[in-house]
Enzyme design. Structure first.
Site, PDB file in Angstrom:
ATOM      1  N   CYS A  48      19.362  68.126  22.991  1.00  0.00           N
ATOM      2  CA  CYS A  48      18.692  68.168  24.301  1.00  0.00           C
ATOM      3  C   CYS A  48      17.788  69.384  24.427  1.00  0.00           C
ATOM      4  O   CYS A  48      16.572  69.266  24.402  1.00  0.00           O
ATOM      5  CB  CYS A  48      19.735  68.161  25.420  1.00  0.00           C
ATOM      6  SG  CYS A  48      20.625  66.599  25.584  1.00  0.00           S
TER       7      CYS A  48
ATOM      8  N   THR B 215      17.037  60.162  26.738  1.00  0.00           N
ATOM      9  CA  THR B 215      16.030  61.090  27.252  1.00  0.00           C
ATOM     10  C   THR B 215      14.680  60.788  26.634  1.00  0.00           C
ATOM     11  O   THR B 215      14.558  60.629  25.417  1.00  0.00           O
ATOM     12  CB  THR B 215      16.427  62.542  26.932  1.00  0.00           C
ATOM     13  OG1 THR B 215      17.699  62.816  27.513  1.00  0.00           O
ATOM     14  CG2 THR B 215      15.403  63.515  27.494  1.00  0.00           C
TER      15      THR B 215
ATOM     16  N   TYR C 152      26.580  73.143  16.770  1.00  0.00           N
ATOM     17  CA  TYR C 152      25.532  73.814  17.547  1.00  0.00           C
ATOM     18  C   TYR C 152      26.095  74.597  18.728  1.00  0.00           C
ATOM     19  O   TYR C 152      25.391  75.423  19.311  1.00  0.00           O
ATOM     20  CB  TYR C 152      24.479  72.801  18.018  1.00  0.00           C
ATOM     21  CG  TYR C 152      24.778  72.109  19.323  1.00  0.00           C
ATOM     22  CD1 TYR C 152      24.384  72.667  20.539  1.00  0.00           C
ATOM     23  CD2 TYR C 152      25.433  70.884  19.354  1.00  0.00           C
ATOM     24  CE1 TYR C 152      24.654  72.028  21.736  1.00  0.00           C
ATOM     25  CE2 TYR C 152      25.697  70.243  20.542  1.00  0.00           C
ATOM     26  CZ  TYR C 152      25.306  70.816  21.734  1.00  0.00           C
ATOM     27  OH  TYR C 152      25.572  70.176  22.916  1.00  0.00           O
ATOM     28  N   LYS C 153      27.368  74.355  19.093  1.00  0.00           N
ATOM     29  CA  LYS C 153      28.004  75.127  20.154  1.00  0.00           C
ATOM     30  C   LYS C 153      29.503  75.162  19.908  1.00  0.00           C
ATOM     31  O   LYS C 153      30.020  74.446  19.053  1.00  0.00           O
ATOM     32  CB  LYS C 153      27.689  74.555  21.536  1.00  0.00           C
ATOM     33  CG  LYS C 153      28.316  73.217  21.814  1.00  0.00           C
ATOM     34  CD  LYS C 153      27.859  72.654  23.155  1.00  0.00           C
ATOM     35  CE  LYS C 153      28.378  73.425  24.342  1.00  0.00           C
ATOM     36  NZ  LYS C 153      29.808  73.208  24.609  1.00  0.00           N
TER      37      LYS C 153
ATOM     38  N   ARG D 295      16.226  75.619  30.863  1.00  0.00           N
ATOM     39  CA  ARG D 295      17.300  76.324  30.161  1.00  0.00           C
ATOM     40  C   ARG D 295      16.781  76.941  28.868  1.00  0.00           C
ATOM     41  O   ARG D 295      17.144  78.056  28.502  1.00  0.00           O
ATOM     42  CB  ARG D 295      18.450  75.361  29.874  1.00  0.00           C
ATOM     43  CG  ARG D 295      19.140  74.864  31.142  1.00  0.00           C
ATOM     44  CD  ARG D 295      20.119  73.755  30.856  1.00  0.00           C
ATOM     45  NE  ARG D 295      21.253  74.236  30.078  1.00  0.00           N
ATOM     46  CZ  ARG D 295      22.078  73.439  29.403  1.00  0.00           C
ATOM     47  NH1 ARG D 295      21.891  72.140  29.404  1.00  0.00           N
ATOM     48  NH2 ARG D 295      23.087  73.948  28.731  1.00  0.00           N
TER      49      ARG D 295
ATOM     50  N   THR E 118      16.502  59.551  20.650  1.00  0.00           N
ATOM     51  CA  THR E 118      15.047  59.656  20.830  1.00  0.00           C
ATOM     52  C   THR E 118      14.551  60.909  20.107  1.00  0.00           C
ATOM     53  O   THR E 118      14.371  61.957  20.735  1.00  0.00           O
ATOM     54  CB  THR E 118      14.664  59.710  22.316  1.00  0.00           C
ATOM     55  OG1 THR E 118      15.503  60.683  22.984  1.00  0.00           O
ATOM     56  CG2 THR E 118      14.852  58.368  22.979  1.00  0.00           C
TER      57      THR E 118
ATOM     58  N   LYS F 215      14.575  65.170  33.928  1.00  0.00           N
ATOM     59  CA  LYS F 215      15.532  65.436  32.850  1.00  0.00           C
ATOM     60  C   LYS F 215      14.935  66.398  31.824  1.00  0.00           C
ATOM     61  O   LYS F 215      15.593  67.361  31.382  1.00  0.00           O
ATOM     62  CB  LYS F 215      15.943  64.128  32.167  1.00  0.00           C
ATOM     63  CG  LYS F 215      16.787  64.308  30.909  1.00  0.00           C
ATOM     64  CD  LYS F 215      18.085  65.059  31.212  1.00  0.00           C
ATOM     65  CE  LYS F 215      18.807  65.468  29.937  1.00  0.00           C
ATOM     66  NZ  LYS F 215      19.268  64.345  29.141  1.00  0.00           N
TER      67      LYS F 215
ATOM     68  N   ASN G 156      16.161  70.656  30.920  1.00  0.00           N
ATOM     69  CA  ASN G 156      16.471  71.259  29.627  1.00  0.00           C
ATOM     70  C   ASN G 156      15.421  72.283  29.204  1.00  0.00           C
ATOM     71  O   ASN G 156      15.738  73.256  28.522  1.00  0.00           O
ATOM     72  CB  ASN G 156      16.620  70.173  28.567  1.00  0.00           C
ATOM     73  CG  ASN G 156      17.919  69.410  28.712  1.00  0.00           C
ATOM     74  OD1 ASN G 156      18.940  69.969  29.120  1.00  0.00           O
ATOM     75  ND2 ASN G 156      17.912  68.134  28.390  1.00  0.00           N
TER      76      ASN G 156
END
Length: 404
Positions: A255, A116, A314-315, A208, A80, A201, A205
């Protein structure tokens, strides 16, 4: 039988864990190469525990196909994206999946959207599409929203132990879907209405993202006045009601870096803190570039060709590059017509950007100045190889290095 639509980072683990726990599953994806890989006995991305789960699912009879199947329930896990121009959700992938389901589904079908979405998306886009096709919602089609809550790098564990939200028009249908998810989820599962499920949802995010933005803004404040942000955070966090997160080079993934924009796009004028947080986090790759320039000047370096970025994902310890801060940084350099920096990531085994190296030793031989963008375990195991290198450590894992 359940047909899981979309076999990416969310859909594949979901399909596998359902099958491994006794549910008859067909996984569908339009990507023929992906389906070919799965049918050849291989998974399509690296993830802790996924190989074992794949084998259990195959032993239980899971099937993979490019075609939609007639099923009792459909779980939609397609992407999405949001429109960068207006910050609104692009529901085209969901609508395409729904349209394809409507062509082959039987009466009394349950359609679960895990993707999401921004609050109100199902009311604005999905319901009208279903009714326009001549179906009656609540009789022919039962709509449910069960947003995923898993983190790349720890997906299997989180599928089992993270709480879930089931949003449904009727409690009866919500409880039916809850029973399916309880075949693998050991945490609490809450049944509520669809709009509440949509909002919770996105809010999770966004919360955060805002907290990360505070840490990143604090980094900029401390840098402007020559203070150690990490020492300040460490001391502040000794307070029993303070928990400041670690700053970093930006926010990536599909996210945290995307979901807040859904709220900004849908509620302009009401999302001032959310918008500011997004702008702060989006500014961090440019801030890293500024630090690179400053450090190069301090050490009389003029040659960008001897500068390298460690980390593309990304992480840490995942192979997911979606919305990666490193990619954002490289894009910023391109806008400034600056030469591309050298890049290395141990999690990426094929070239996806210019000047990327697939060998760590070759990468190190070609640079004098390394910028740590991602704290992969690989780097922690090879810090001894960095002797003599100038280091900018955006993750604060290397003692004595320059920091943000």
């Amino acid at each position: 039988m359940i047909n899981v639509i979309g076999l990416g980072y969310i859909g594949l683990p979901t399909a596998l864990i359902l099958a491994a726990n006794g549910t008859k599953i067909i996984g569908t994806d339009y990507n023929e190469s992906l389906i070919g890989t799965l049918n050849a006995g291989k998974t399509t991305f690296d993830e802790t525990g996924i190989e074992k789960l794949y084998k259990e699912a195959v032993d239980s009879g899971i099937q993979f196909s490019n075609k939609y199947a007639e099923a009792d329930m459909y779980i939609i896990t397609v992407p999405t994206p949001y429109e960068k121009e207006n910050k609104k959700i692009n529901p085209s992938f969901i609508l395409s999946a729904v349209e394809s389901i409507l062509k082959i589904c039987k009466k009394d079908t349950i359609m679960v959207i895990e993707s999401t979405v921004s609050p109100g998306t199902i009311d604005k886009f999905v319901r009208p599409l279903i009714t326009e096709q001549g179906f009656e919602i609540g009789t022919d089609i039962h709509l449910v929203h069960a947003p995923e809550r898993i983190l790349p790098g720890n997906m299997i564990h989180e599928l089992k132990y993270n709480s879930r939200t089931i949003g449904a028009d009727s409690t009866e249908i919500g409880e039916k879907v809850k029973a399916i998810y309880q075949t693998f989820c050991e945490a609490e599962i809450v049944v509520t209405d669809i709009r509440t499920a949509e909002m919770t949802k996105v809010v999770e995010n966004t919360f955060r993202d805002i907290n990360i933005a505070f840490a990143n803004e604090l980094t900029k404040i401390c840098r402007s006045d020559d203070m150690d942000v990490h020492e300040i955070i460490k001391i502040a966090n000794m307070h029993p009601r303070v928990n400041i997160l670690n700053p970093g080079p930006g926010v990536g993934g599909h996210c945290i870096s995307v979901d807040p924009w859904f709220l900004v796009g849908d509620y302009p004028g009401l999302t001032n803190i959310i918008l500011t947080a997004r702008e702060i986090n989006d500014s961090m790759p440019e801030f890293v570039l500024e630090r690179i320039h400053t450090i190069m000047k301090e050490h009389n370096m003029k040659d960008f060709s001897r500068v390298g970025l460690y980390g593309l994902t990304y992480k840490q310890d995942v192979d997911d590059i979606r919305e990666s801060p490193t990619l954002q940084l490289l894009e910023n350099m391109e806008k400034h017509l600056a030469p591309a920096l050298k890049v290395y990531d141990p999690m990426i085994n094929k070239k996806i950007v210019e000047s990327q190296y697939l060998s760590f030793d070759e990468f190190l031989n070609e640079i004098d100045f390394m910028v740590v963008m991602v704290s992969h375990s690989h780097l922690k195991q090879h810090i001894d190889k960095l002797n003599g290198k100038l280091i900018l450590d955006t993750q604060n894992i290397i003692s004595g290095a320059n920091t943000l």
